[in-house]
Design a protein around this motif. Structure first.
Motif, PDB file in Angstrom:
ATOM      1  N   PRO A  28       0.813  -1.221   0.000  1.00 45.42           N
ATOM      2  CA  PRO A  28       0.000   0.000   0.000  1.00 45.42           C
ATOM      3  C   PRO A  28       0.844   1.268   0.000  1.00 45.42           C
ATOM      4  O   PRO A  28       0.475   2.274  -0.609  1.00 45.42           O
ATOM      5  CB  PRO A  28      -0.817  -0.126   1.294  1.00 45.42           C
ATOM      6  N   SER A  29       1.995   1.234   0.680  1.00 48.28           N
ATOM      7  CA  SER A  29       2.844   2.425   0.741  1.00 48.28           C
ATOM      8  C   SER A  29       3.374   2.827  -0.632  1.00 48.28           C
ATOM      9  O   SER A  29       3.725   3.991  -0.843  1.00 48.28           O
ATOM     10  CB  SER A  29       4.014   2.204   1.704  1.00 48.28           C
ATOM     11  N   SER A  30       3.428   1.870  -1.580  1.00 53.10           N
ATOM     12  CA  SER A  30       3.883   2.206  -2.933  1.00 53.10           C
ATOM     13  C   SER A  30       2.937   3.201  -3.595  1.00 53.10           C
ATOM     14  O   SER A  30       3.372   4.106  -4.316  1.00 53.10           O
ATOM     15  CB  SER A  30       3.994   0.945  -3.788  1.00 53.10           C
ATOM     16  N   THR A  31       1.633   3.030  -3.357  1.00 47.29           N
ATOM     17  CA  THR A  31       0.640   3.970  -3.879  1.00 47.29           C
ATOM     18  C   THR A  31       0.872   5.365  -3.310  1.00 47.29           C
ATOM     19  O   THR A  31       0.859   6.361  -4.032  1.00 47.29           O
ATOM     20  CB  THR A  31      -0.777   3.481  -3.530  1.00 47.29           C
ATOM     21  N   VAL A  32       1.069   5.419  -2.001  1.00 47.99           N
ATOM     22  CA  VAL A  32       1.296   6.705  -1.335  1.00 47.99           C
ATOM     23  C   VAL A  32       2.591   7.343  -1.821  1.00 47.99           C
ATOM     24  O   VAL A  32       2.651   8.556  -2.055  1.00 47.99           O
ATOM     25  CB  VAL A  32       1.312   6.515   0.189  1.00 47.99           C
ATOM     26  N   GLU A  33       3.630   6.547  -2.019  1.00 51.10           N
ATOM     27  CA  GLU A  33       4.915   7.084  -2.481  1.00 51.10           C
ATOM     28  C   GLU A  33       4.806   7.673  -3.883  1.00 51.10           C
ATOM     29  O   GLU A  33       5.416   8.704  -4.180  1.00 51.10           O
ATOM     30  CB  GLU A  33       5.975   5.988  -2.438  1.00 51.10           C
ATOM     31  N   ARG A  34       4.019   7.040  -4.752  1.00 50.90           N
ATOM     32  CA  ARG A  34       3.841   7.595  -6.096  1.00 50.90           C
ATOM     33  C   ARG A  34       3.148   8.950  -6.028  1.00 50.90           C
ATOM     34  O   ARG A  34       3.508   9.889  -6.753  1.00 50.90           O
ATOM     35  CB  ARG A  34       3.047   6.622  -6.974  1.00 50.90           C
ATOM     36  N   LEU A  35       2.140   9.060  -5.160  1.00 51.72           N
ATOM     37  CA  LEU A  35       1.476  10.351  -4.971  1.00 51.72           C
ATOM     38  C   LEU A  35       2.456  11.381  -4.431  1.00 51.72           C
ATOM     39  O   LEU A  35       2.536  12.510  -4.933  1.00 51.72           O
ATOM     40  CB  LEU A  35       0.291  10.192  -4.022  1.00 51.72           C
ATOM     41  N   HIS A  36       3.222  10.997  -3.415  1.00 51.11           N
ATOM     42  CA  HIS A  36       4.193  11.910  -2.815  1.00 51.11           C
ATOM     43  C   HIS A  36       5.221  12.386  -3.835  1.00 51.11           C
ATOM     44  O   HIS A  36       5.571  13.577  -3.871  1.00 51.11           O
ATOM     45  CB  HIS A  36       4.922  11.218  -1.657  1.00 51.11           C
ATOM     46  N   ASN A  37       5.727  11.473  -4.637  1.00 50.00           N
ATOM     47  CA  ASN A  37       6.742  11.837  -5.635  1.00 50.00           C
ATOM     48  C   ASN A  37       6.191  12.867  -6.620  1.00 50.00           C
ATOM     49  O   ASN A  37       6.893  13.808  -7.016  1.00 50.00           O
ATOM     50  CB  ASN A  37       7.219  10.597  -6.380  1.00 50.00           C
ATOM     51  N   THR A  38       4.946  12.688  -7.013  1.00 52.04           N
ATOM     52  CA  THR A  38       4.334  13.644  -7.940  1.00 52.04           C
ATOM     53  C   THR A  38       4.104  14.989  -7.257  1.00 52.04           C
ATOM     54  O   THR A  38       4.341  16.044  -7.846  1.00 52.04           O
ATOM     55  CB  THR A  38       3.005  13.100  -8.481  1.00 52.04           C
ATOM     56  N   LEU A  39       3.654  14.956  -6.010  1.00 43.12           N
ATOM     57  CA  LEU A  39       3.437  16.209  -5.281  1.00 43.12           C
ATOM     58  C   LEU A  39       4.742  16.989  -5.132  1.00 43.12           C
ATOM     59  O   LEU A  39       4.769  18.208  -5.318  1.00 43.12           O
ATOM     60  CB  LEU A  39       2.835  15.920  -3.903  1.00 43.12           C
ATOM     61  N   LEU A  40       5.822  16.292  -4.805  1.00 41.63           N
ATOM     62  CA  LEU A  40       7.110  16.975  -4.670  1.00 41.63           C
ATOM     63  C   LEU A  40       7.577  17.557  -6.001  1.00 41.63           C
ATOM     64  O   LEU A  40       8.093  18.672  -6.058  1.00 41.63           O
ATOM     65  CB  LEU A  40       8.161  16.007  -4.124  1.00 41.63           C
ATOM     66  N   GLY A 126     -10.051  -5.548   5.290  1.00 38.34           N
ATOM     67  CA  GLY A 126      -8.977  -5.613   4.315  1.00 38.34           C
ATOM     68  C   GLY A 126      -8.342  -4.281   3.974  1.00 38.34           C
ATOM     69  O   GLY A 126      -7.569  -4.190   3.013  1.00 38.34           O
ATOM     70  N   ARG A 127      -8.622  -3.263   4.725  1.00 42.86           N
ATOM     71  CA  ARG A 127      -8.032  -1.957   4.457  1.00 42.86           C
ATOM     72  C   ARG A 127      -6.710  -1.795   5.205  1.00 42.86           C
ATOM     73  O   ARG A 127      -6.397  -2.545   6.121  1.00 42.86           O
ATOM     74  CB  ARG A 127      -9.003  -0.835   4.842  1.00 42.86           C
ATOM     75  N   VAL A 128      -5.975  -0.781   4.795  1.00 43.82           N
ATOM     76  CA  VAL A 128      -4.673  -0.496   5.407  1.00 43.82           C
ATOM     77  C   VAL A 128      -4.552   1.005   5.600  1.00 43.82           C
ATOM     78  O   VAL A 128      -5.002   1.796   4.768  1.00 43.82           O
ATOM     79  CB  VAL A 128      -3.521  -0.998   4.503  1.00 43.82           C
ATOM     80  N   ARG A 129      -3.929   1.382   6.717  1.00 51.09           N
ATOM     81  CA  ARG A 129      -3.602   2.792   6.947  1.00 51.09           C
ATOM     82  C   ARG A 129      -2.102   2.981   6.743  1.00 51.09           C
ATOM     83  O   ARG A 129      -1.294   2.251   7.327  1.00 51.09           O
ATOM     84  CB  ARG A 129      -3.965   3.214   8.369  1.00 51.09           C
ATOM     85  N   LEU A 148      -5.955   6.093   4.075  1.00 54.31           N
ATOM     86  CA  LEU A 148      -6.679   4.832   4.167  1.00 54.31           C
ATOM     87  C   LEU A 148      -6.815   4.271   2.759  1.00 54.31           C
ATOM     88  O   LEU A 148      -7.256   4.971   1.842  1.00 54.31           O
ATOM     89  CB  LEU A 148      -8.052   5.029   4.796  1.00 54.31           C
ATOM     90  N   LEU A 149      -6.425   3.010   2.589  1.00 57.53           N
ATOM     91  CA  LEU A 149      -6.434   2.386   1.272  1.00 57.53           C
ATOM     92  C   LEU A 149      -7.211   1.083   1.288  1.00 57.53           C
ATOM     93  O   LEU A 149      -7.277   0.394   2.319  1.00 57.53           O
ATOM     94  CB  LEU A 149      -5.008   2.098   0.789  1.00 57.53           C
ATOM     95  N   HIS A 150      -7.785   0.744   0.157  1.00 58.39           N
ATOM     96  CA  HIS A 150      -8.350  -0.585  -0.041  1.00 58.39           C
ATOM     97  C   HIS A 150      -7.876  -1.100  -1.393  1.00 58.39           C
ATOM     98  O   HIS A 150      -7.315  -0.362  -2.195  1.00 58.39           O
ATOM     99  CB  HIS A 150      -9.878  -0.592   0.092  1.00 58.39           C
ATOM    100  N   LYS A 151      -8.123  -2.380  -1.625  1.00 58.95           N
ATOM    101  CA  LYS A 151      -7.670  -2.987  -2.873  1.00 58.95           C
ATOM    102  C   LYS A 151      -8.845  -3.081  -3.830  1.00 58.95           C
ATOM    103  O   LYS A 151      -9.889  -3.649  -3.505  1.00 58.95           O
ATOM    104  CB  LYS A 151      -7.080  -4.374  -2.614  1.00 58.95           C
ATOM    105  N   ALA A 152      -8.670  -2.506  -5.021  1.00 54.40           N
ATOM    106  CA  ALA A 152      -9.699  -2.549  -6.058  1.00 54.40           C
ATOM    107  C   ALA A 152      -9.021  -2.946  -7.360  1.00 54.40           C
ATOM    108  O   ALA A 152      -8.013  -2.344  -7.741  1.00 54.40           O
ATOM    109  CB  ALA A 152     -10.375  -1.191  -6.210  1.00 54.40           C
ATOM    110  N   ASP A 153      -9.569  -3.963  -8.032  1.00 56.93           N
ATOM    111  CA  ASP A 153      -8.956  -4.465  -9.270  1.00 56.93           C
ATOM    112  C   ASP A 153      -7.485  -4.793  -9.061  1.00 56.93           C
ATOM    113  O   ASP A 153      -6.620  -4.470  -9.872  1.00 56.93           O
ATOM    114  CB  ASP A 153      -9.119  -3.451 -10.405  1.00 56.93           C
ATOM    115  N   ASN A 154      -7.209  -5.419  -7.921  1.00 54.66           N
ATOM    116  CA  ASN A 154      -5.855  -5.885  -7.578  1.00 54.66           C
ATOM    117  C   ASN A 154      -4.848  -4.741  -7.431  1.00 54.66           C
ATOM    118  O   ASN A 154      -3.646  -4.926  -7.608  1.00 54.66           O
ATOM    119  CB  ASN A 154      -5.346  -6.882  -8.627  1.00 54.66           C
ATOM    120  N   GLN A 155      -5.340  -3.562  -7.106  1.00 53.72           N
ATOM    121  CA  GLN A 155      -4.457  -2.407  -6.924  1.00 53.72           C
ATOM    122  C   GLN A 155      -4.855  -1.669  -5.659  1.00 53.72           C
ATOM    123  O   GLN A 155      -6.035  -1.437  -5.395  1.00 53.72           O
ATOM    124  CB  GLN A 155      -4.580  -1.467  -8.135  1.00 53.72           C
TER     125      GLN A 155
END
Length: 208
Positions: A28-40, A126-129, A148-155
């Protein structure tokens, strides 16, 4: 290595598919890191990009890393099922635009800030913080983000952002449900579009 290769070949000829180790499942942190990288990246290029450029750079990332259809549905609750398919589509797209505008106007400069990932915590259903911090090296206050994240379509996708204890989803849900029940869908959509127009004007004025 030779034994593994021979075993795979024999399995193929025997009509048995060999077991090939799959890549490690994305966290899940990979999703957050991609957002962070774009924000930076947007923050560092804020002046050169301008508000419109920041919007265009953020749009595909926010559309990909957030489950916006789910969030849009959740904010309206039972009122969602009363909408036509076209109205649901209009609301999702307006919600998407407002979300991107919000990020584009708030992440509009850079002075050495950086993000850290603090921890991942499993949640019910099945969610993750994923907890992170935006750290200001110049002595400003750090901002704690709980995604807060959940898995949708395996992502893994983001469904809520809690900044310093304030839930973006809870605020929107209370506001939107009140408006749609008191004034109807057309009024809610109109108010959101007015908010988008106001935010765009303010952001463009501040960058000029």
């Amino acid at each position: 290595m030779k034994r593994a290769l021979i075993g795979a070949i024999l399995a193929i000829f025997a009509g048995i598919a060999p077991v090939i180790p799959s890549a490690a499942a994305e966290q899940p942190s990979s999703t957050v890191e991609r957002l962070h990288n774009t924000l930076l990246a947007v923050m560092k290029e804020a002046e050169a990009l301008g508000f419109g450029g920041r919007y265009q750079k953020l749009l595909p990332v926010i559309s990909e890393e957030f489950d916006l259809p789910f969030v849009a549905h959740y904010t309206l609750g039972s009122s969602w099922d009363e909408l036509s398919g076209e109205q649901q589509h209009q609301f999702i797209e307006t919600f998407r635009e407002l979300s991107v505008v919000d990020y584009a106007r708030n992440f509009d400069g850079y002075s050495g800030q950086h993000f850290t990932i603090e921890e991942e915590t499993p949640l019910p259903r099945g969610r993750v913080r994923v907890r992170s911090k935006l750290i200001d090296p110049n002595g400003g206050s750090s901002v704690v983000f709980d995604y807060l994240l959940h898995k949708a379509d395996n992502q893994w996708q983001i469904v809520n952002v809690i900044a310093n204890g304030v839930s973006d989803l809870a605020v929107k849900r209370a506001e939107y449900r009140h408006i749609i029940k008191a004034e109807g869908f057309d009024s809610l959509l109109s108010k959101l579009k007015e908010k988008i127009a106001l935010y765009c004007q303010q952001a463009e004025a501040s960058s000029s």
